[in-house]
Design an enzyme around this catalytic site. Structure first.
Site, PDB file in Angstrom:
ATOM      1  CG  HIS A  61      12.944  25.674   9.738  1.00 14.65           C
ATOM      2  ND1 HIS A  61      12.918  25.163  10.883  1.00 14.65           N
ATOM      3  CD2 HIS A  61      13.228  27.374   9.850  1.00 14.65           C
ATOM      4  CE1 HIS A  61      13.047  26.212  11.500  1.00 14.65           C
ATOM      5  NE2 HIS A  61      13.108  27.309  11.122  1.00 14.65           N
ATOM      6  CG  HIS A  63      14.064  31.915   9.551  1.00  9.71           C
ATOM      7  ND1 HIS A  63      12.607  32.144  10.226  1.00  9.71           N
ATOM      8  CD2 HIS A  63      14.398  30.835  10.118  1.00  9.71           C
ATOM      9  CE1 HIS A  63      12.499  31.484  10.495  1.00  9.71           C
ATOM     10  NE2 HIS A  63      13.204  30.200  10.944  1.00  9.71           N
ATOM     11  NE  ARG A  65      16.716  36.670   8.976  1.00 14.22           N
ATOM     12  CZ  ARG A  65      16.265  35.425  10.353  1.00 14.22           C
ATOM     13  NH1 ARG A  65      14.821  36.259  10.326  1.00 14.22           N
ATOM     14  NH2 ARG A  65      17.281  35.322  11.194  1.00 14.22           N
ATOM     15  CG  ASN A  95      10.477  34.815  11.347  1.00  5.97           C
ATOM     16  OD1 ASN A  95      10.690  34.216  10.387  1.00  5.97           O
ATOM     17  ND2 ASN A  95      11.715  34.673  12.533  1.00  5.97           N
ATOM     18  CG  HIS A 187      10.587  27.557  17.478  1.00  6.02           C
ATOM     19  ND1 HIS A 187      11.471  28.131  17.456  1.00  6.02           N
ATOM     20  CD2 HIS A 187      10.427  26.988  18.792  1.00  6.02           C
ATOM     21  CE1 HIS A 187      12.155  28.561  18.455  1.00  6.02           C
ATOM     22  NE2 HIS A 187      11.915  27.838  19.835  1.00  6.02           N
ATOM     23  CG  HIS A 246      13.827  24.565  16.345  1.00 10.92           C
ATOM     24  ND1 HIS A 246      14.643  24.889  15.397  1.00 10.92           N
ATOM     25  CD2 HIS A 246      12.956  25.756  17.040  1.00 10.92           C
ATOM     26  CE1 HIS A 246      14.101  25.901  15.158  1.00 10.92           C
ATOM     27  NE2 HIS A 246      13.260  26.299  15.426  1.00 10.92           N
ATOM     28  CG  ASP A 319      16.642  27.399  13.070  1.00 14.31           C
ATOM     29  OD1 ASP A 319      15.550  28.129  12.251  1.00 14.31           O
ATOM     30  OD2 ASP A 319      17.177  27.721  13.743  1.00 14.31           O
ATOM     31  CG  HIS A 323      20.147  37.187  13.254  1.00 18.34           C
ATOM     32  ND1 HIS A 323      18.696  37.699  13.127  1.00 18.34           N
ATOM     33  CD2 HIS A 323      19.793  35.786  14.196  1.00 18.34           C
ATOM     34  CE1 HIS A 323      17.336  36.838  13.234  1.00 18.34           C
ATOM     35  NE2 HIS A 323      18.336  36.109  13.697  1.00 18.34           N
TER      36      HIS A 323
END
Ligand SMILES: [Zn+2]
Length: 458
Positions: A61, A63, A65, A95, A187, A246, A319, A323
């Site tokens: 899991h 991200h 990007r 995502n 999720h 989560h 996770d 950002h």
């Protein structure tokens, strides 16, 4: 003939125990594991005296990007951070833009990873277009992912096209995934309850990061508990293997325990922020949105550690959710305007090693949670174990060494970590992916394109 590489003098740690042994690698695989003193000839020798030798972490899991949000992170920077953190396989969440919810989009993403990834990888395809699910499943993926979240007041990280909270649509997706035999990662989030809770906060003009933290944990985690109940019921109805993301409330842990006792096909994951960051209100006051993923009220901490120890929670994955500071900064005034998520792939293995060193959990269970269990849950036969014939995915760690976490050593593109300022016992010294050294002496030595899709062998 010498072996290609020999790791000498270390203590091997597996899910079932630890022992002194030397490892020989030939090509991409572990060729021999022998008692110390038996001479193994290696073209290259890594001296692991005084060190512990672990299977590389398998993070299902993360991200990364790319494509679409490469100002935050890209495949090279994400997998560089993996290499430095002892992570040898990293699964990307969908995502991104465009999201991999069709075979055509997934193919394009697979091609990108083929060129750029430094460690092994896979992509959790978005299971939001039921008619695409059979074709997506044929592309070597290990799981589908659905977010039950539809963000309110911003278009990221849960943008349109990947979020589904309509119960009927979720049932349709469970039904479509079932024939593929692959797990569905979800999720959990009860959007209808969240909408009401948010309206109450906003009516009182409570919008800052602290309000955001409280809203998501309102009524002792009701949005998580009710969503998990729905998902477990859909699992029972369809038989589709569910991987619950989560895990962070006592309520969810209790439901998992019951579902597992009844033989339901469910695995559950815990993310490092639930035990090292978001479970301490003082971190949220100090760091605001920079500490949020989510607030996990303190009374959950001991039950979560217990659930990790007894197997109710099957595995740990990061996770990892980078950002930029510019995207986090608005959270001081309006938590709903800041992007949710925290970076973690580079430091979660040391954080868990530190927890083992302080007696929170056994070292063997840490190895199982970060490597062996995720590989098993997603059908990666060659991963997550130190055995002859397995992929030579290995992390050599110094459990006496102190890692000082600072923003300066962050390899993620965003250049900050919410764990900055901590000192933890457990330093990753070298990382091997299928026999190739991708990190050593503080530097990433792996090559973009070396990473390969880690597909299930079912
Ligand atoms: Zn995530």
């Amino acid at each position: 003939m010498p072996y290609d590489l020999v790791i000498k003098g270390g203590t091997l740690v597996t899910a079932s125990g630890r022992f002194a042994a030397d490892i020989a690698v030939d090509g991409e695989r572990i060729a021999a594991i022998v008692a110390p003193g038996i001479s193994l000839d290696g073209a290259r020798v890594i001296d692991a005296t005084g060190r512990h030798v672990l299977p590389g972490a398998v993070d299902v899991h993360s991200h990364h990007r790319e494509p679409g949000f490469t100002h935050k992170e890209d495949i090279v920077t994400a997998t560089s951070a993996c290499a430095a953190g002892g992570v040898t396989t990293s699964f990307a969440m969908p995502n991104v833009q465009p999201p991999p919810n069709t075979a055509e989009r997934l193919d394009a993403m697979i091609a990108l990873y083929g060129e750029k990834a430094i460690v092994d990888w896979n992509i959790n395809a978005a299971g939001t277009v039921p008619e695409e699910i059979p074709a997506l499943a044929e592309r070597g993926i290990a799981a589908f992912k659905v977010f039950m979240v539809v963000d309110t007041g911003r278009d990221y990280p849960h943008m349109p096209g990947i979020g589904v909270h309509d119960h009927g649509k979720l049932l349709e997706i469970f039904e479509a995934v079932e024939p593929t035999g692959l797990p569905l990662m979800v999720h959990p989030h009860d959007q209808a309850l969240m909408t009401h809770i948010e309206e109450q906060f906003w009516a009182r003009d409570e919008r800052d990061a602290l309000a955001y933290a409280k809203a998501y944990s309102a009524h002792d985690g009701i949005i998580w508990d009710t969503a998990a109940a729905l998902l477990l019921r859909l699992q029972k109805a369809t038989g589709t293997p569910l991987h619950l993301l989560h895990t962070q409330t006592v309520g969810v842990v209790e439901q998992l325990r019951r579902a597992k006792a009844e033989g339901q096909k469910v695995t559950a994951e815990l993310n490092p922020w639930a035990l090292f960051l978001g479970n301490d209100w003082s971190n949220i006051e100090r760091l605001g949105s920079y500490a949020l993923s989510y607030y996990v009220p303190e009374h959950n901490t001991d039950p979560l550690w217990a659930a990790l120890a007894d197997g109710t929670i099957d595995l740990v994955s990061t996770d990892h959710a980078p950002h930029t500071r510019e995207e986090k900064e608005p959270g001081w005034k309006d938590g709903w305007k800041a992007h949710t998520g925290t970076p973690s792939t580079q430091f979660y293995v040391p954080l868990f090693l530190d927890a083992a060193m302080t007696g929170r959990i056994s070292l063997e269970r840490v190895v199982e949670l970060i490597a062996t269990a995720p590989a098993r849950a997603f059908g990666l036969a060659g991963k997550g174990r130190l055995e002859v014939g397995a992929d030579a995915d290995i992390a050599v760690v110094d459990l006496d060494g102190i890692l000082e976490i600072t923003d300066d050593i962050v390899l993620s593109k965003i250049g900050w970590t919410p764990y900055a300022g901590r000192q933890v016992r457990g330093v990753v010294e070298s990382t091997l992916v299928r026999g190739a050294v991708v990190y050593e002496n503080g530097a990433v030595t792996g090559t973009p394109g070396w990473g390969r899709q880690a597909s299930p062998t079912r």
